[in-house]
Motif scaffolding. Sequence first.
Motif, PDB file in Angstrom:
ATOM      1  N   GLN A 147       1.632   9.548  -5.704  1.00 18.31           N
ATOM      2  CA  GLN A 147       2.111  10.881  -5.341  1.00 18.31           C
ATOM      3  C   GLN A 147       3.081  11.461  -6.361  1.00 18.31           C
ATOM      4  N   GLN A 181       0.822  -1.203   0.000  1.00 23.73           N
ATOM      5  CA  GLN A 181       0.000   0.000   0.000  1.00 23.73           C
ATOM      6  C   GLN A 181       0.864   1.263   0.000  1.00 23.73           C
ATOM      7  N   GLU A 222       0.822   4.226  -2.830  1.00 24.42           N
ATOM      8  CA  GLU A 222       0.641   5.642  -2.481  1.00 24.42           C
ATOM      9  C   GLU A 222       1.786   6.491  -3.011  1.00 24.42           C
TER      10      GLU A 222
END
Length: 382
Positions: free
Chosen positions: A332, A324, A328
């Motif tokens: 980003q 995860q 992320e």
Amino acid sequence: MKRFTFSVPQNILFGEGVLKELPGAAGKLGGKHGFIISGPTLNRLGVVGQCEEILTQAGIAVSTFCDTEGNPSVETVERAAEAFRASGADFIVALGGGSPMDVAKAVGVVAKYGGSITEYEGADKVPGEIIPLIAIPTTAGTGSEVTAFSVITDHRRNYKLTVFSYKLIPAYALLDPLLLTSAPASVAAACGIDALIHAEESYVSLDASPFSEAMSEKAMELIGRSIRTYVADRSNLEAASDMLAGSLFAGIAFSWARLGNIHAMSHPVSAFFNVPHGVANGILFPYIVKYNEEAAFGKYQKIYNYISTEKKCESEFSKGMLEQAVRELNAQVGIPAKLSDAGVTDEYFAQMTEDAMKSGNIAVNPQKTVQEDILALYREAL
């Protein structure tokens, strides 16, 4: 502790302004006539001209070849080698990202020993020292300035061949953070994720040693704390320095520990669909992290704490958290979530799977991998 071997057989200069020390490095190699291998963008931006001026002001003749492309081809190596021979140069300057450096290493081989670069595919087929080479990275990603690999695309096979030899390691590497400030955000992201994956894959590799792990960890620390800042603001020299040093340490690490399934699978993605190397790696990153979780979980908490904005103690860390965190981070910095987002389809998956299995990186991936696993991973990532 198992037996391991390492060396760092080159001279590395790091810091703002070290580009000006190029003539000194050339002089120590006995160089009188340099041959710069770079790309059209750096030529257009004047970076090639800057290097030319530094050398000519020191009384060193210069010739240039600025036609390297992303995922450079056998044909490009042949053209560059012909231009090198015609120039009369006696040393090579590789200026740019991984593509010019891959071409420069290949030219250093074929200009010295003849033949096609395809004849040197595989491990330890380079018979001796290559043409003296100075590497100057302008991206923080490949670590090619310190690695023993040259990766060249053979379009006749839709295959990215690898030449591996410690003779390919440049004699000098000049790492100047000032050269990183003009990179577009998309390039900074793709290269930065590539460097992070070099560190992560070498860290969990079955060939990892205390030496390579130390390099991998420092690379993850530097890249993890600065990649978001650097992608957002390439003029931030502190972040650029972290990324450049991190890429350097990751390159040293994987020269000795190799990589894993991510790189084995990304090369066919680039060969068949011309997806930039770092983008292909980044897309595959979370899927392989998930696949390797059972085998490599003992190292996952430490990786998580290097790359995540949150830190977890051992009791707080659980399965799925690193995957995860990678997803992320990709989001980003702008890395696509799926292969289809980069234009990949499943029509070549059978051949891509066969090509991936030819990679020596499969053997050191922490989770044992067979051909059916690679095909399933491609389908999952699509």
